[in-house]
Design a protein around this motif. Structure first.
Motif, mmCIF file in Angstrom:
data_model
loop_
_atom_site.group_PDB
_atom_site.id
_atom_site.type_symbol
_atom_site.label_atom_id
_atom_site.label_comp_id
_atom_site.label_asym_id
_atom_site.label_seq_id
_atom_site.Cartn_x
_atom_site.Cartn_y
_atom_site.Cartn_z
ATOM 1 N N ALA A 25 2.216 6.940 -10.912
ATOM 2 C CA ALA A 25 1.635 6.927 -9.223
ATOM 3 C C ALA A 25 1.067 8.078 -8.931
ATOM 4 C CB ALA A 25 2.825 6.306 -8.342
ATOM 5 N N PRO A 26 0.265 8.895 -9.276
ATOM 6 C CA PRO A 26 -0.293 9.963 -8.917
ATOM 7 C C PRO A 26 -0.959 10.004 -7.247
ATOM 8 C CG PRO A 26 -2.115 8.947 -10.381
ATOM 9 C CD PRO A 26 -0.635 8.104 -10.222
ATOM 10 N N GLU A 27 -0.987 11.335 -6.823
ATOM 11 C CA GLU A 27 -1.582 11.371 -5.786
ATOM 12 C C GLU A 27 -3.095 11.040 -5.539
ATOM 13 O OE1 GLU A 27 -0.871 15.279 -4.261
ATOM 14 O OE2 GLU A 27 1.435 14.751 -3.747
ATOM 15 N N ALA A 28 -3.631 10.498 -4.582
ATOM 16 C CA ALA A 28 -5.059 9.968 -4.616
ATOM 17 C C ALA A 28 -5.551 10.285 -3.254
ATOM 18 C CB ALA A 28 -5.184 8.624 -4.491
ATOM 19 N N PRO A 29 -6.400 11.585 -3.547
ATOM 20 C CA PRO A 29 -7.040 11.817 -2.024
ATOM 21 C C PRO A 29 -8.261 11.000 -1.723
ATOM 22 C CG PRO A 29 -7.664 13.190 -3.853
ATOM 23 C CD PRO A 29 -6.869 12.276 -4.475
ATOM 24 N N ILE A 30 -8.345 10.966 -0.364
ATOM 25 C CA ILE A 30 -9.647 10.078 0.140
ATOM 26 C C ILE A 30 -10.445 11.121 0.589
ATOM 27 C CG2 ILE A 30 -10.185 8.517 2.071
ATOM 28 C CD1 ILE A 30 -7.364 7.248 2.147
ATOM 29 N N GLY A 43 0.911 3.100 -3.577
ATOM 30 C CA GLY A 43 -0.051 1.910 -3.529
ATOM 31 C C GLY A 43 0.189 0.712 -2.937
ATOM 32 N N VAL A 44 -0.201 -0.216 -3.094
ATOM 33 C CA VAL A 44 -0.102 -1.452 -2.284
ATOM 34 C C VAL A 44 -0.341 -2.708 -3.248
ATOM 35 C CG1 VAL A 44 -0.840 -3.135 -0.554
ATOM 36 C CG2 VAL A 44 -1.149 -0.773 -0.132
ATOM 37 N N GLY A 45 0.520 -3.511 -3.656
ATOM 38 C CA GLY A 45 0.568 -4.607 -4.552
ATOM 39 C C GLY A 45 0.319 -4.154 -5.732
ATOM 40 N N SER A 46 -0.705 -4.660 -6.509
ATOM 41 C CA SER A 46 -1.137 -4.349 -7.915
ATOM 42 C C SER A 46 -2.296 -3.096 -7.645
ATOM 43 C CB SER A 46 -1.828 -5.466 -8.338
ATOM 44 O OG SER A 46 -3.177 -5.923 -7.559
ATOM 45 N N HIS A 54 -9.919 4.702 -3.451
ATOM 46 C CA HIS A 54 -11.470 4.192 -3.662
ATOM 47 C C HIS A 54 -11.719 3.086 -2.823
ATOM 48 C CE1 HIS A 54 -14.982 3.708 -5.936
ATOM 49 N NE2 HIS A 54 -14.667 2.467 -6.149
ATOM 50 N N ALA A 55 -10.812 2.123 -2.559
ATOM 51 C CA ALA A 55 -11.298 1.146 -1.528
ATOM 52 C C ALA A 55 -11.515 1.670 -0.037
ATOM 53 C CB ALA A 55 -10.242 -0.175 -1.326
ATOM 54 N N VAL A 56 -10.589 2.666 0.458
ATOM 55 C CA VAL A 56 -10.733 3.213 1.472
ATOM 56 C C VAL A 56 -12.063 3.889 1.835
ATOM 57 C CG1 VAL A 56 -9.579 4.642 3.242
ATOM 58 C CG2 VAL A 56 -8.464 3.066 2.060
ATOM 59 N N GLU A 57 -12.470 4.710 0.850
ATOM 60 C CA GLU A 57 -13.498 5.660 0.806
ATOM 61 C C GLU A 57 -14.699 4.542 0.810
ATOM 62 O OE1 GLU A 57 -12.251 9.295 -1.989
ATOM 63 O OE2 GLU A 57 -13.232 7.587 -3.025
ATOM 64 N N GLN A 58 -14.769 3.582 0.265
ATOM 65 C CA GLN A 58 -15.887 2.621 0.221
ATOM 66 C C GLN A 58 -16.173 2.185 1.679
ATOM 67 O OE1 GLN A 58 -15.139 -0.323 -2.788
ATOM 68 N NE2 GLN A 58 -17.009 0.288 -3.969
ATOM 69 N N ARG A 59 -14.864 1.722 2.338
ATOM 70 C CA ARG A 59 -15.138 1.368 3.609
ATOM 71 C C ARG A 59 -15.557 2.458 4.786
ATOM 72 N NH1 ARG A 59 -9.569 -0.214 2.584
ATOM 73 N NH2 ARG A 59 -9.521 -2.404 1.606
ATOM 74 N N LEU A 60 -14.992 3.535 4.462
ATOM 75 C CA LEU A 60 -15.549 4.644 5.472
ATOM 76 C C LEU A 60 -17.118 5.043 5.012
ATOM 77 C CD1 LEU A 60 -12.309 6.978 4.963
ATOM 78 C CD2 LEU A 60 -13.017 5.663 6.973
ATOM 79 N N GLN A 61 -17.605 4.866 4.005
ATOM 80 C CA GLN A 61 -18.578 5.282 3.477
ATOM 81 C C GLN A 61 -19.703 4.303 4.045
ATOM 82 O OE1 GLN A 61 -19.684 8.028 1.736
ATOM 83 N NE2 GLN A 61 -21.636 7.623 2.564
ATOM 84 N N VAL A 94 -0.798 0.980 6.816
ATOM 85 C CA VAL A 94 0.275 1.708 6.736
ATOM 86 C C VAL A 94 1.576 0.910 6.340
ATOM 87 C CG1 VAL A 94 2.028 3.351 7.618
ATOM 88 C CG2 VAL A 94 -0.206 3.382 8.440
ATOM 89 N N THR A 95 1.817 0.957 5.139
ATOM 90 C CA THR A 95 2.939 0.132 4.371
ATOM 91 C C THR A 95 4.437 0.678 4.359
ATOM 92 O OG1 THR A 95 2.426 1.090 2.108
ATOM 93 C CG2 THR A 95 1.007 -0.634 2.846
ATOM 94 N N ALA A 96 5.115 -0.198 4.070
ATOM 95 C CA ALA A 96 6.636 0.196 4.089
ATOM 96 C C ALA A 96 6.644 1.238 2.894
ATOM 97 C CB ALA A 96 7.420 -0.759 3.455
ATOM 98 N N GLY A 97 5.842 1.276 1.697
ATOM 99 C CA GLY A 97 5.974 2.407 0.829
ATOM 100 C C GLY A 97 5.303 3.666 1.217
ATOM 101 N N ASP A 98 4.427 3.721 2.065
ATOM 102 C CA ASP A 98 3.926 4.735 2.671
ATOM 103 C C ASP A 98 4.606 5.599 3.615
ATOM 104 O OD1 ASP A 98 1.129 4.516 1.646
ATOM 105 O OD2 ASP A 98 0.541 3.071 3.368
ATOM 106 N N GLU A 99 5.730 4.621 4.255
ATOM 107 C CA GLU A 99 6.699 5.200 5.170
ATOM 108 C C GLU A 99 7.831 5.851 4.389
ATOM 109 O OE1 GLU A 99 9.188 3.301 9.153
ATOM 110 O OE2 GLU A 99 8.126 2.006 7.550
ATOM 111 N N LYS A 100 8.210 5.020 3.375
ATOM 112 C CA LYS A 100 9.122 5.933 2.558
ATOM 113 C C LYS A 100 8.524 7.139 1.703
ATOM 114 C CE LYS A 100 12.014 4.394 -1.439
ATOM 115 N NZ LYS A 100 12.280 3.434 -2.408
#
Length: 221
Positions: A25-30, A43-46, A54-61, A94-100
């Motif tokens: 699970a590498p770090e992924a810059p937005i 990550g989130v789910g799968s 990448h999905a967040v970058e598309q929304r921001l773009q 913001v997910t529980a995984g992010d919080e952890k």
């Protein structure tokens, strides 16, 4: 000694499990506009962190490219957790995984990410506006240069037609009616010269109007 080898191998695999899990699970810059807004480590789910980023970058773009989209961020607490929005468009949750992983509460992390996204999008918007302005000014300059060249061509064409008409001045017909000369050769020649001047002026006005319209379209309001 041979009997210890399988046990030793199993122990190494068990001990290296957490390490492999972290590496998977590498770090992924937005990034938006070449500027890093924040870094995802969960990550989130799968979706892996990279796919999620990448999905967040598309929304921001999409927000950045839209002339009517709001660039104001807000945090909304929903049944699924904290969600960061730009206008009414959901950007990231913001997910529980992010919080952890980040070792802070979801509320604090959501506020932190919202500020980072707000600042990064403002920076990207300023850069984009600057690039668009220079591109539009360049296009406007090209349009004006082409208009000047077209005007010069019209002027040269007018001069060439006038020389052609002057060379055939004696061939200009007169207008007769029942043996009476209604319009002399000189009058016909003058009328043709006026028509040529009117045609040239009209063509120049059309070129100038088209150039101005295209130029104004390139300059942002």
């Amino acid at each position: 000694m041979r009997k210890l080898q399988p046990c030793l191998l199993a122990t190494l695999v068990l001990l290296s499990g957490p390490l492999f899990g972290q590496m998977s699970a590498p770090e992924a810059p937005i990034r938006v506009g070449g500027h890093t807004l924040l870094v995802l480590r969960s990550g989130v789910g799968s979706f892996s962190p990279v796919e999620r980023a990448h999905a967040v970058e598309q929304r921001l773009q999409e927000v950045l490219d839209s002339p009517t989209a709001s660039h104001e961020t807000s945090v909304q607490n929903t049944d699924l957790g904290y969600v960061i929005l730009m206008g009414d468009k959901a950007i990231i949750s913001v997910t529980a995984g992010d919080e952890k992983v980040e070792k802070v509460t979801a509320e604090v992390l959501a506020d932190r990410w919202a500020r980072a996204i707000q600042e990064g999008m403002q920076h990207a918007k300023t850069q984009k506006a600057s690039r668009d302005l220079w591109r539009r000014l360049l296009n406007a300059a090209i349009v004006l240069v082409l208009a000047v060249l077209a005007s010069l061509s019209v002027g040269r064409g007018k001069s060439a037609l006038r020389r052609w008409l002057e060379a055939r001045r004696d061939r200009v017909p007169t207008l007769h009616f029942r043996g009476l000369e209604l319009v002399s050769r000189e009058s016909m020649y003058g009328a043709l010269g006026h028509l040529l001047a009117i045609f040239s002026l009209t063509l120049l006005l059309v070129i100038a109007a088209g150039a101005l319209l295209l130029s104004f379209e390139q300059v942002p309001a």
